[in-house]
Design a protein around this motif. Structure first.
Motif, short mmCIF file in Angstrom:
data_model
loop_
_atom_site.label_atom_id
_atom_site.label_comp_id
_atom_site.label_asym_id
_atom_site.label_seq_id
_atom_site.Cartn_x
_atom_site.Cartn_y
_atom_site.Cartn_z
N ARG A 56 0.85 -1.19 0.00
CA ARG A 56 0.00 0.00 0.00
C ARG A 56 0.90 1.26 0.00
NH1 ARG A 56 -4.81 2.28 2.40
NH2 ARG A 56 -5.41 0.41 3.49
N ARG A 105 -6.61 -5.45 -1.75
CA ARG A 105 -7.49 -4.29 -1.67
C ARG A 105 -6.68 -2.99 -1.56
NH1 ARG A 105 -12.59 -3.76 -0.20
NH2 ARG A 105 -12.72 -5.91 0.43
N GLU A 106 -5.63 -3.03 -0.73
CA GLU A 106 -4.83 -1.83 -0.47
C GLU A 106 -4.24 -1.27 -1.77
OE1 GLU A 106 -4.82 -4.61 1.15
OE2 GLU A 106 -5.05 -4.18 3.28
N ARG A 108 -5.32 -2.01 -4.92
CA ARG A 108 -6.38 -1.65 -5.87
C ARG A 108 -6.96 -0.28 -5.54
NH1 ARG A 108 -7.05 -5.80 -9.21
NH2 ARG A 108 -8.38 -4.45 -10.42
N GLU A 109 -7.21 -0.03 -4.25
CA GLU A 109 -7.80 1.25 -3.88
C GLU A 109 -6.91 2.41 -4.33
OE1 GLU A 109 -10.49 -0.08 -0.04
OE2 GLU A 109 -8.61 1.00 0.31
N ALA A 113 -7.94 4.98 -7.52
CA ALA A 113 -8.06 6.44 -7.28
C ALA A 113 -7.22 7.20 -8.31
CB ALA A 113 -7.60 6.77 -5.86
#
Ligand code: DC
Length: 229
Positions: A56, A105-106, A108-109, A113
């Motif tokens: 992330r 998820r980290e 992809r988010e 964005a």
């Protein structure tokens, strides 16, 4: 206007997305290259591919930029944190490493964005964007004006990928390429987050026996239809 082009590995997405962007005078974004750049950076920094916090941090702080080769109208070079990774993102090692990275998820988010910001910036200037990936029509731009889901048989996709690698001067093993494509299809379609699947309103195009020109024209026609509606 966003044109979303999704589909599995080797479906011809990149070639067709680039041709369509050129024909339409739109910007072009290869979102797979972004996930690949994160995988390269993780490898370079010795970060484990399941270390979500460290990945992330990379995705949020190391800028990914696209650059041009002289004379080209579309970007073909990729940089992360200022280092060029154009060739490094296309190795068989990264083909494998990118799967777990893109399932987080980290990561992809952070990347979604950035993808939305890029398209919004272009929209503000009145320029359209052709965006290719796996979840563009389903998650990143669910309101995209045109959505195309490109497929082709696994054998045809393996043949195309092998030819591409040969062109790049990489060693080619057709059976291994086919096995990798089947493995990635399974992984990408079965992962929990943003799995590879066509949006309900996507035009599904099987390119196994279609020419690049035919599919490109189909996309350009879809855009023209939206414009004249
Ligand atoms: O399109 P590609 O083969 O360069 O994509 C590399 C990997 O990134 C692929 O394994 C799936 C993943 N990917 C994704 O999860 N979401 C996207 N929008 C684009 C690519």
């Amino acid at each position: 206007m966003v044109v979303a082009i999704d589909g599995p590995a080797g479906s011809g997405k990149s070639t067709i997305a680039k041709r369509a962007a050129e024909a339409l005078g739109f910007h072009y974004l290869d979102t797979g290259a972004m996930y690949r750049a994160i995988a390269v950076q993780a490898r370079a920094q010795g970060v484990a591919l399941d270390n979500a916090a460290a990945l992330r941090a990379i995705a949020e702080t190391d800028p990914i930029e696209f650059g041009y080769t002289d004379g080209d109208v579309l970007p073909s070079r990729v940089f992360i944190a200022g280092t060029e990774v154009t060739d490094a993102i296309r190795t068989p090692e990264i083909d494998v490493a990118v799967s777990p990275v893109s399932a987080l998820r980290e990561v992809r988010e952070a990347l979604v964005a950035q993808q939305r910001m890029l398209a919004e910036g272009a929209a503000d200037e009145g320029i359209g964007y052709v965006v290719e990936g796996r979840d563009i029509g389903t998650v990143v731009f669910p309101d995209a004006a045109v959505k195309v889901f490109l497929t082709a048989s696994a054998e045809e996709r393996a043949r195309r990928r092998a030819a591409q690698n040969l062109e790049r001067g990489l060693e080619v093993d057709y059976e291994a390429t086919l096995a990798d494509i089947v493995r990635r299809d399974e992984y990408d379609s079965q992962r929990e987050l943003s799995p590879l699947r066509p949006a309900d309103d996507a035009l599904i195009v099987d390119s196994t026996i279609m020419t690049i020109e035919y599919v490109t024209n189909l996309i350009v026609e879809q855009v023209e239809q939206v414009r004249s509606a």
